[in-house]
Design an enzyme around this catalytic site. Structure first.
Site, mmCIF file in Angstrom:
data_model
loop_
_atom_site.group_PDB
_atom_site.id
_atom_site.type_symbol
_atom_site.label_atom_id
_atom_site.label_comp_id
_atom_site.label_asym_id
_atom_site.label_seq_id
_atom_site.Cartn_x
_atom_site.Cartn_y
_atom_site.Cartn_z
ATOM 1 N N PHE A 116 42.592 -8.242 70.842
ATOM 2 C CA PHE A 116 42.442 -8.059 69.351
ATOM 3 C C PHE A 116 42.766 -9.529 68.826
ATOM 4 O O PHE A 116 43.192 -10.418 69.567
ATOM 5 C CB PHE A 116 43.404 -7.240 68.740
ATOM 6 C CG PHE A 116 42.828 -5.898 68.264
ATOM 7 C CD1 PHE A 116 41.777 -5.123 68.687
ATOM 8 C CD2 PHE A 116 43.326 -5.402 66.852
ATOM 9 C CE1 PHE A 116 41.212 -4.003 68.116
ATOM 10 C CE2 PHE A 116 42.798 -4.253 66.352
ATOM 11 C CZ PHE A 116 41.835 -3.630 66.903
ATOM 12 N N GLN A 229 46.356 -8.411 52.724
ATOM 13 C CA GLN A 229 45.465 -8.898 53.651
ATOM 14 C C GLN A 229 43.937 -8.365 53.437
ATOM 15 O O GLN A 229 43.536 -7.180 53.150
ATOM 16 C CB GLN A 229 45.602 -8.234 55.149
ATOM 17 C CG GLN A 229 44.950 -8.488 56.123
ATOM 18 C CD GLN A 229 45.360 -8.136 57.530
ATOM 19 O OE1 GLN A 229 45.542 -6.982 57.820
ATOM 20 N NE2 GLN A 229 45.890 -9.191 58.220
ATOM 21 N N HIS A 231 40.400 -7.742 55.244
ATOM 22 C CA HIS A 231 39.925 -7.673 56.765
ATOM 23 C C HIS A 231 38.556 -8.178 56.567
ATOM 24 O O HIS A 231 37.672 -7.875 55.616
ATOM 25 C CB HIS A 231 39.755 -6.138 56.695
ATOM 26 C CG HIS A 231 39.415 -5.883 58.389
ATOM 27 N ND1 HIS A 231 38.357 -6.040 58.833
ATOM 28 C CD2 HIS A 231 40.323 -5.277 59.322
ATOM 29 C CE1 HIS A 231 38.394 -5.715 60.194
ATOM 30 N NE2 HIS A 231 39.777 -5.480 60.546
ATOM 31 N N LEU A 241 35.687 0.402 56.648
ATOM 32 C CA LEU A 241 36.117 -0.516 57.720
ATOM 33 C C LEU A 241 35.259 -0.724 59.071
ATOM 34 O O LEU A 241 35.057 0.756 59.415
ATOM 35 C CB LEU A 241 37.580 -0.162 58.129
ATOM 36 C CG LEU A 241 38.022 -1.366 59.117
ATOM 37 C CD1 LEU A 241 38.486 -2.413 58.665
ATOM 38 C CD2 LEU A 241 38.875 -0.774 60.193
ATOM 39 N N GLU A 244 37.988 -4.177 63.942
ATOM 40 C CA GLU A 244 38.318 -5.356 64.699
ATOM 41 C C GLU A 244 37.752 -5.238 66.117
ATOM 42 O O GLU A 244 37.379 -6.041 67.000
ATOM 43 C CB GLU A 244 39.758 -5.884 64.571
ATOM 44 C CG GLU A 244 39.888 -7.321 65.256
ATOM 45 C CD GLU A 244 41.115 -8.062 64.634
ATOM 46 O OE1 GLU A 244 41.501 -7.881 63.241
ATOM 47 O OE2 GLU A 244 42.099 -8.460 65.463
ATOM 48 N N ARG A 275 43.266 -12.674 61.158
ATOM 49 C CA ARG A 275 42.468 -12.248 60.347
ATOM 50 C C ARG A 275 42.267 -12.891 59.191
ATOM 51 O O ARG A 275 41.157 -13.354 58.283
ATOM 52 C CB ARG A 275 42.873 -10.793 59.815
ATOM 53 C CG ARG A 275 42.524 -9.959 60.608
ATOM 54 C CD ARG A 275 43.149 -8.471 60.371
ATOM 55 N NE ARG A 275 42.698 -7.617 61.199
ATOM 56 C CZ ARG A 275 43.116 -6.336 61.196
ATOM 57 N NH1 ARG A 275 43.981 -5.830 60.470
ATOM 58 N NH2 ARG A 275 42.815 -5.420 62.459
ATOM 59 N N HIS A 339 42.774 -4.922 52.474
ATOM 60 C CA HIS A 339 42.998 -3.799 53.702
ATOM 61 C C HIS A 339 44.284 -3.435 53.648
ATOM 62 O O HIS A 339 44.551 -2.235 54.307
ATOM 63 C CB HIS A 339 42.404 -4.593 54.937
ATOM 64 C CG HIS A 339 42.500 -3.682 56.402
ATOM 65 N ND1 HIS A 339 41.836 -2.462 56.541
ATOM 66 C CD2 HIS A 339 43.154 -3.960 57.387
ATOM 67 C CE1 HIS A 339 42.139 -2.060 57.549
ATOM 68 N NE2 HIS A 339 43.034 -2.819 58.330
ATOM 69 N N ARG A 374 49.378 -9.870 58.797
ATOM 70 C CA ARG A 374 49.520 -9.034 59.799
ATOM 71 C C ARG A 374 48.591 -9.193 60.854
ATOM 72 O O ARG A 374 47.340 -9.172 60.550
ATOM 73 C CB ARG A 374 49.285 -7.541 59.286
ATOM 74 C CG ARG A 374 49.252 -6.228 60.463
ATOM 75 C CD ARG A 374 49.240 -4.956 59.660
ATOM 76 N NE ARG A 374 47.946 -4.699 59.266
ATOM 77 C CZ ARG A 374 47.153 -3.912 59.876
ATOM 78 N NH1 ARG A 374 47.327 -3.711 61.117
ATOM 79 N NH2 ARG A 374 45.700 -3.490 59.632
#
Ligand code: FAD
Length: 561
Positions: A116, A229, A231, A241, A244, A275, A339, A374
């Site tokens: 990730f 955040q 995304h 979404l 990721e 991100r 997000h 994050r």
């Protein structure tokens, strides 16, 4: 008053259910209040996975996980909290697995782990691309097994504070109408995020930041609220979404010319940079005219049909259903979308807030393990680890304190008068009109990139929207499923939170993590802003102070991927 419990958890997502299970196992009588059925909570939408340093797919350790998280947070995360998260995460994963979480496995039978963004090693444990759905089901089973009471379809509206303690929650009964009061010695807020502040968001309609606003109105401080955040891969045009995990499996990001543009912005980590970095790179490409319809593309074609169908079936289905694109044959149009809220109700490492009797966990809270940005996979882990810790602390405090004082009748009567006045209000505005304008203007003026004059303009827009809120009326005068009333209350919450975010954002004269000001303050400024913003509601508006970041072993460095 309806009932009294040792511990009352508000919210039934991963954080709320994990807190309730732990409080029950610590010996407390526990109940949950939730505006949705637990399995409809937004945690169920989580796709890509959950981070713990199991080391099944490469060398890894809690220390490496902590370092990646500190760096990802742009050094704003509290390092003691991060070390707790990363050292307790493996045990929490095995606990979920023993409860029956059907995580994907490797050939050798160990739990599979995928790469990730910004992670030094493949550390994200997953159940195909429906990880949140699996976790929600497993936690709900444990709730049912323990016969924990759930007051479903109760919309928590106010905290009851008496004698300097939080002693209960007043909710609107969505099914039957009317107010319901539940008393408790400890209350855990676990109401999730506030993505609905923005028009383009991955968050469900119910993610309206209720817990943050309820706490703010009860006088509590919110921490780091300027950090929302974005995304990098939300589907155009719906904002749904695309995980990721697609990039973790090897997906490329390309512009309209087919160029793999991340080579320019993050030559080492490429699509798996953190991100904030990837979203900014995409927005730069889009702003330079190298996108189509305000989007760039996620290209999975080279992964091949077999891998896409086995590892990313949910993402393929979403792309086919909502963008009419089959990723086996065509790139998926994506763009950055709101997000995850890094900010929230300030808590200590056991979820305790400054108000005795009140705890918070999950996305509503700011411990802070995410700082200004994050890492993907860390939020689900936070809901579990800090949900558990908050549940335990809330139960121990409740059992030590004994029965709470009864909620004073006068408090219930005042609340009844207030809700009657809301329903009776005459006006000209509908809640959704103001909500739409709030979402569009926040996206325009407080999105991936920010600048002083646009934030000033947004504060003025907000002042206008707040004025118009006074003319919002409830058309439905009935009691049963009065979604008009709920929308109106949620809108009030969103407006308060937007004011707090803007005020903290304008004052942060630097670029850090998700708060990027390339035109007026392009650099990180550790000397003046290596500190948490703390917002309170005073005299009708936000009041801002700051607090030190808790450091253990990692000194700030330049962040490169
Ligand atoms: C589409 C999507 C995918 C994601 N994927 C991942 C991922 O792969 N990995 C990862 O780590 N993170 C992921 N995240 C982030 C992560 O899923 C969330 O941050 C996390 O699940 C939030 O959990 P929670 O328990 O705090 O809140 P939620 O799951 O949102 O639950 C909130 C609960 O509070 C209740 N509630 C809210 N307001 C009220 C009220 N006024 N009264 C009563 N009840 C109320 C709701 O009914 C609900 O039960 C994703 C987020 C999104 C949006």
């Amino acid at each position: 008053m309806e009932a009294t419990h040792d511990v009352l958890v508000v919210g039934a997502g991963c954080a709320g259910m994990r807190a309730a299970i732990e409080a029950h196992d610590a010996g407390a009588d526990v109940a949950i209040v939730s505006k949705l059925h637990p399995t409809r909570s937004h945690s169920g939408a989580a796709e890509g996975g959950i981070n713990a340093a199991l080391g099944n797919a490469g060398d890894d350790s809690p220390e490496s996980h902590a370092y990646d998280t500190v760096k990802g947070s742009d050094y704003l995360g509290d390092q003691d909290a991060i070390e707790i998260l990363t050292s307790e995460a493996p045990g929490d994963i095995y606990q979920l697995e023993h409860w029956g979480a059907v995580f994907s496995r490797r050939e050798d039978g160990k739990l599979a782990q995928r790469p990730f963004g910004a992670a030094g090693s493949p550390r994200t444990i997953y159940a195909a691309d429906i990880t949140g759905h699996v976790l929600i089901q497993v936690l709900y089973e444990q709730l049912v097994k323990r016969e924990i009471a759930v007051y479903e379809e109760l919309f928590a509206w106010k905290l009851v504070v008496d004698g300097g303690r939080c002693v209960g929650v007043i909710s609107w009964d969505l099914l039957n109408g009317g107010l319901k009061t539940v008393g408790a010695s400890s209350i855990v807020l676990a109401t999730g995020g506030a993505g609905r502040l923005y028009r383009a968001t991955t968050n469900a309609y119910a993610c309206t930041g209720d817990g943050m606003a309820i706490a703010l109105r009860a006088g509590l401080p919110l921490k780091d609220m300027e950090f929302m955040q974005f995304h990098p891969t939300t589907l155009y045009p719906s904002g749904i979404l695309i995980t990721e995990g697609c990039r973790g499996e090897g997906g490329f990001l390309i512009n309209k010319d087919g160029e793999r543009f991340m080579q320019k912005y993050a030559p080492n980590a490429l699509e798996l940079a953190s991100r904030d970095v990837v979203s900014r790179s995409e927005q730069t490409e889009i702003d330079a005219g190298r996108g189509i319809n305000g989007s760039i593309f996620l290209d999975l074609r080279h992964l091949g049909a077999e891998r896409i169908i086995e590892r990313l079936p949910g993402s393929r289905e979403l792309a086919m259903t909502y963008a009419a694109v089959d990723p086996i044959y065509d790139p998926i149009p994506v763009r950055p979308g709101a997000h995850y809220h890094m900010g929230g109700v300030e808590t200590d490492n056991d979820g305790a807030t400054e108000l005795p009797g009140l705890y918070a966990a999950g996305e509503v809270a700011c411990v802070s393990v995410h700082g200004s940005n994050r890492l993907g996979g860390n939020s689900l882990m936070e809901t579990i680890t800090f949900g558990r810790r908050a549940g335990r602390a809330a139960a121990e405090a409740a059992l030590a304190a004994g029965a709470p004082p009864p909620v004073p009748d006068s408090v219930e009567r005042d609340a009844e008068r207030e809700v009657e006045a809301l329903i009776a209000r005459q006006g000209t505005e509908r809640p959704w009109q103001v909500r739409d304008e709030l979402g569009s203007s926040m996206l325009e003026n407080f999105g991936v990139f920010r600048q002083g004059d646009k934030m000033e303009a947004q504060l003025e827009i907000l002042a206008g929207l707040r004025d118009r809120y006074e003319s919002v009326y409830v058309e439905d005068k009935g009691e049963v499923f009065n979604s008009d009333l709920v929308q109106m209350i949620e809108l009030g919450y969103l407006l308060d939170l937007a004011s707090v975010m803007l005020t903290a954002g304008l004052a942060r004269q630097e670029s850090r993590g998700a708060h990027s000001r390339p035109y007026d303050y392009p650099d990180r400024d550790d000397e003046n802003f290596l500190k948490h913003s703390i917002s309170r509601w005073r005299d009708g508006g936000p009041e801002l102070t700051y607090k030190e970041v808790r450091m253990t072993k990692w000194a700030p460095e330049e962040r490169k991927y």
